[in-house]
Write a protein that holds these residues in place. Structure first.
Motif, short mmCIF file in Angstrom:
data_model
loop_
_atom_site.label_atom_id
_atom_site.label_comp_id
_atom_site.label_asym_id
_atom_site.label_seq_id
_atom_site.Cartn_x
_atom_site.Cartn_y
_atom_site.Cartn_z
N LYS A 60 -60.18 -29.40 -135.61
CA LYS A 60 -59.83 -28.85 -136.96
C LYS A 60 -58.19 -28.57 -136.78
O LYS A 60 -57.65 -28.14 -137.68
N HIS A 62 -54.33 -28.59 -137.23
CA HIS A 62 -53.60 -29.70 -138.02
C HIS A 62 -52.16 -29.86 -137.40
O HIS A 62 -51.29 -29.08 -137.09
N GLY A 179 -52.07 -21.23 -148.12
CA GLY A 179 -51.93 -22.32 -147.09
C GLY A 179 -53.07 -22.78 -146.23
O GLY A 179 -54.31 -22.69 -146.73
N ALA A 180 -52.85 -23.64 -145.26
CA ALA A 180 -53.99 -24.17 -144.44
C ALA A 180 -55.07 -23.22 -143.80
O ALA A 180 -56.23 -23.42 -144.13
N SER A 181 -54.57 -22.16 -143.50
CA SER A 181 -55.34 -21.11 -142.95
C SER A 181 -56.41 -20.56 -144.07
O SER A 181 -57.42 -20.24 -144.02
N THR A 183 -57.56 -21.79 -146.68
CA THR A 183 -58.47 -22.60 -147.18
C THR A 183 -59.64 -23.02 -145.92
O THR A 183 -60.67 -23.06 -146.37
N GLN A 184 -58.93 -23.04 -144.72
CA GLN A 184 -59.84 -23.04 -143.66
C GLN A 184 -60.75 -21.80 -143.59
O GLN A 184 -62.23 -22.08 -143.35
N VAL A 237 -45.15 -26.51 -143.70
CA VAL A 237 -46.26 -26.68 -144.33
C VAL A 237 -46.12 -26.14 -145.82
O VAL A 237 -46.77 -26.88 -146.62
N LEU A 242 -51.21 -29.41 -149.12
CA LEU A 242 -52.33 -29.11 -148.18
C LEU A 242 -53.12 -30.63 -148.25
O LEU A 242 -53.40 -31.16 -149.35
N ASN A 245 -58.70 -33.63 -147.62
CA ASN A 245 -59.76 -34.21 -146.88
C ASN A 245 -61.01 -33.96 -147.34
O ASN A 245 -61.31 -33.52 -148.25
N VAL A 248 -62.14 -30.17 -147.89
CA VAL A 248 -61.42 -29.81 -148.94
C VAL A 248 -62.14 -30.10 -150.28
O VAL A 248 -62.47 -29.50 -151.27
#
Length: 358
Positions: A60, A62, A179-181, A183-184, A237, A242, A245, A248
């Motif tokens: 996972k 990035h 951010g990416a965190s 959404t994860q 970032v 984002l 994928n 998402v």
């Protein structure tokens, strides 16, 4: 009385940027312990990766880029990234004999005698002709302030404290951050939580298709321009968007990634907007990013009027002895590698121009 140990260069931090810098110092003929020293406050190899939550598996991660001189191969994508990268950094330090000293807390960097820098640490004082600061951001989680925050009866925590999704079973969770965190966290927590709500200051920007070198250079240039102007850096970032994928896409289709605008206040039982809309919550998870951990450089007065450190490449414009790697445009893993090489090249030129201290 001279109470310090003298070296040519002190490297602060042994994450991606610090190890890359140490590698290039070694390649340039600098000897560890004699010519340079690497100080790291973490208890073990792995930089900030060692503190990541167990559910963040290597598959996972990035954009993890290999350190210079040694590829990261055959890593199990199902294994926690903290274990994979911790073991990789440990092997790297031993292979290139970087002799990282840990745990050592750097408390302050000040002007020293004879044009040197005085580096005050929990393990004594070092005197250096140049400094490579590679302390990253993990130690400075950013907590926004909102009215009523102190009245909330539930739990508030930051990404830096995220324990993994199972701890939120049966709870109503508000995730703050685009951010990416963020959404994860949402994608992980949703199967366990009673309900999730996603709020962000700005609408999220999802990026489709490959992120090629031209797009990467353009993103880095935007961050670089800020630090050239002496403004606090934004993450790379934040300007890349984002990645859209499959996970998402499913999150969007399932309504998990249904973003709401930022709330106006926090109540004892949840969050509220000015139009009267309310969401009850047991947990507020702040996925709101980090700031550069550079408080120990305060005595050098490197900050400008814009609130940040004005940079010329990796060099602080206010003091050519000080280089910041893993800062601003070099905060990405590939950027950290390049910055480490550039900093060492610049420091070599600086030391060649300056006579040795008496």
């Amino acid at each position: 009385m001279n109470d310090s140990r003298e070296v040519q260069v002190v490297v602060i931090g042994a994450g991606q940027a610090g190890l890359a810098a140490a590698y290039h110092l070694r390649r340039s003929g600098f000897e560890p312990d004699r010519d340079f020293v690497v100080l790291d406050h973490s208890p073990a190899p792995g930089g900030a990766w060692q503190f990541r939550w167990p559910s963040l598996t290597y598959g996972k991660v990035h954009g993890m880029h290999a350190l210079p001189g040694m590829e990261l191969t055959d890593a199990d994508p199902a294994r926690p990234s903290s274990e994979v990268i911790g073991a990789y950094f440990d092997r790297y330090e031993r292979t290139f004999d970087l002799r990282v000293r840990r745990p050592v807390e750097v408390r302050a960097v000040r002007e020293g005698a004879g044009g040197r820098l005085r580096v005050e640490t929990s393990d004594g004082v070092w005197s250096a002709r140049a400094l490579i600061n590679a302390t990253g951001t993990w130690d400075r989680p950013f907590w926004p302030r909102y009215p009523g925050q102190e009245t909330f009866r539930g739990r508030q925590l930051h990404t830096a404290q995220y324990p993994g999704p199972r701890e939120f079973a049966g709870q109503r969770v508000v995730v703050v951050g685009g951010g990416a965190s963020g959404t994860q966290h949402l994608l992980e927590i949703a199967p366990y939580a009673a309900a999730t709500t996603w709020v962000t200051r700005r609408p999220p920007v999802f990026r489709e298709g490959p992120f090629d070198e031209d797009a990467g250079r353009a993103a880095v240039a935007l961050v670089e321009e800020r630090v050239r102007q002496g403004l606090p850096p934004r993450s790379v970032v934040s300007v890349t968007g984002l990645p859209l994928n499959d996970a998402v896409r499913r999150g969007i289709e399932d309504g998990v990634l249904d973003r709401r605008p930022m709330f106006d206040r926090i109540t004892p039982d949840g969050i509220e907007w000015n139009d009267g809309t309310r969401v009850e919550a047991d947990v507020i998870l702040w996925a709101t990013g980090f700031r550069a951990a550079i408080g120990h450089l305060t005595p050098l007065r490197l900050r400008g009027r814009g609130g940040g450190i004005r940079m010329e490449g990796t060099r602080a414009a206010a003091d050519p002895r000080v280089h910041l790697v893993g800062y601003g445009p070099s905060a990405s893993t590939i950027g950290a590698n390049r910055a480490g090489r550039a900093a060492v090249r610049d420091i070599r030129r600086l030391l060649e121009r300056q006579p040795l201290a008496a």
